[in-house]
Write an enzyme that holds these catalytic residues in place. Sequence first.
Site, PDB file in Angstrom:
ATOM      1  N   ASP A  17       0.822  -1.211   0.000  1.00  0.00           N
ATOM      2  CA  ASP A  17       0.000   0.000   0.000  1.00  0.00           C
ATOM      3  C   ASP A  17       0.862   1.269   0.000  1.00  0.00           C
ATOM      4  O   ASP A  17       2.021   1.249   0.412  1.00  0.00           O
ATOM      5  CB  ASP A  17      -0.869   0.042   1.256  1.00  0.00           C
ATOM      6  CG  ASP A  17      -1.954  -1.025   1.271  1.00  0.00           C
ATOM      7  OD1 ASP A  17      -1.941  -1.910   0.393  1.00  0.00           O
ATOM      8  OD2 ASP A  17      -2.808  -0.958   2.170  1.00  0.00           O
ATOM      9  N   ASP A  18       0.243   2.352  -0.380  1.00  0.00           N
ATOM     10  CA  ASP A  18       0.716   3.736  -0.201  1.00  0.00           C
ATOM     11  C   ASP A  18       1.742   4.208  -1.229  1.00  0.00           C
ATOM     12  O   ASP A  18       2.205   5.341  -1.164  1.00  0.00           O
ATOM     13  CB  ASP A  18       1.284   3.999   1.210  1.00  0.00           C
ATOM     14  CG  ASP A  18       0.257   3.818   2.312  1.00  0.00           C
ATOM     15  OD1 ASP A  18      -0.904   3.482   1.996  1.00  0.00           O
ATOM     16  OD2 ASP A  18       0.615   4.003   3.484  1.00  0.00           O
ATOM     17  N   HIS A  68      -6.166   2.850  -3.694  1.00  0.00           N
ATOM     18  CA  HIS A  68      -6.031   3.067  -2.240  1.00  0.00           C
ATOM     19  C   HIS A  68      -6.384   4.523  -1.886  1.00  0.00           C
ATOM     20  O   HIS A  68      -5.857   5.073  -0.937  1.00  0.00           O
ATOM     21  CB  HIS A  68      -4.608   2.703  -1.808  1.00  0.00           C
ATOM     22  CG  HIS A  68      -4.401   2.591  -0.322  1.00  0.00           C
ATOM     23  ND1 HIS A  68      -5.253   1.899   0.509  1.00  0.00           N
ATOM     24  CD2 HIS A  68      -3.427   3.078   0.495  1.00  0.00           C
ATOM     25  CE1 HIS A  68      -4.805   1.965   1.759  1.00  0.00           C
ATOM     26  NE2 HIS A  68      -3.710   2.690   1.787  1.00  0.00           N
ATOM     27  N   HIS A  72      -5.141   9.401   0.767  1.00  0.00           N
ATOM     28  CA  HIS A  72      -5.072   8.687   2.045  1.00  0.00           C
ATOM     29  C   HIS A  72      -5.867   9.338   3.179  1.00  0.00           C
ATOM     30  O   HIS A  72      -5.452   9.322   4.338  1.00  0.00           O
ATOM     31  CB  HIS A  72      -3.619   8.459   2.481  1.00  0.00           C
ATOM     32  CG  HIS A  72      -3.428   7.134   3.172  1.00  0.00           C
ATOM     33  ND1 HIS A  72      -3.730   6.945   4.493  1.00  0.00           N
ATOM     34  CD2 HIS A  72      -3.002   5.940   2.717  1.00  0.00           C
ATOM     35  CE1 HIS A  72      -3.471   5.673   4.812  1.00  0.00           C
ATOM     36  NE2 HIS A  72      -3.036   5.049   3.746  1.00  0.00           N
ATOM     37  N   HIS A 159       3.850  -2.264   2.938  1.00  0.00           N
ATOM     38  CA  HIS A 159       3.876  -0.941   2.308  1.00  0.00           C
ATOM     39  C   HIS A 159       5.174  -0.795   1.521  1.00  0.00           C
ATOM     40  O   HIS A 159       6.251  -1.038   2.085  1.00  0.00           O
ATOM     41  CB  HIS A 159       3.779   0.149   3.374  1.00  0.00           C
ATOM     42  CG  HIS A 159       2.499   0.092   4.159  1.00  0.00           C
ATOM     43  ND1 HIS A 159       2.297  -0.791   5.186  1.00  0.00           N
ATOM     44  CD2 HIS A 159       1.338   0.801   4.034  1.00  0.00           C
ATOM     45  CE1 HIS A 159       1.066  -0.621   5.663  1.00  0.00           C
ATOM     46  NE2 HIS A 159       0.463   0.330   4.981  1.00  0.00           N
TER      47      HIS A 159
HETATM   48 ZN   LIG Z   1      -2.455   3.111   3.386  1.00  0.00          ZN
END
Ligand SMILES: [Zn+2]
Length: 208
Positions: A17-18, A68, A72, A159
């Site tokens: 993620d991210d 995603h 955020h 991540h």
């Molecule tokens: Zn995230």
Amino acid sequence: MKTVIDPVKPMVALTFDDGPSLMYTPIILDILKEHNSSATFFVLGIEAERHPQILQRIVDEGNEIGNHSYSHLNLTLLSDAELAYQVETPQVIIERAIGYTPAILRPTYGFINDELIKKIPLPIILWSIDTVDWEVRNADTVYNSVIENVKDGDIILMHDIYPGTAEAVRRIVPELIDKGYQLVTVSEMGNARGVTLQPGNVYSNMYR
Ligand SMILES: [Zn+2]
């Protein structure tokens, strides 16, 4: 070339993620490629905008891109208009950049509720193993959390923005393969397990 998936053999889905991040996503992609394996990258719209060439590489090498959100935010706290912006903008950015439209979404922080599930037009993917890599920032801890807990059908949360995670992935990928696991994308695991990913549903694993 990627190995053909054997639906009978154990499999897990590594997810990141991210990102994408200029520093660590390419390292993780190199490792996956070296081991003929795939993973899923739940990208932020704001990062996707900055690194279209990494998006291209993710899909060219047989990996999956998931949504995603744009920047955020906690999706459970947004108005309908803000939610639509956070969900739709990454779809447009990625589509325009590389002609690929994500088919799955991971909510930020894993925060989700019934109302949100109804409003998000994509299948929602959570996880069954949380490496807590963002907090521990340590390759050994991340490695152990995967290797000590892994089982067939797991969806593993990491991540692609931390050096410790990239370092852990360098050991996790060959070790999982040694243990007999195929490393596949979330959608590939759904297909192999006969699970049709649908909007309005939440998936945390693909256990048999
Ligand atoms: Zn995230």
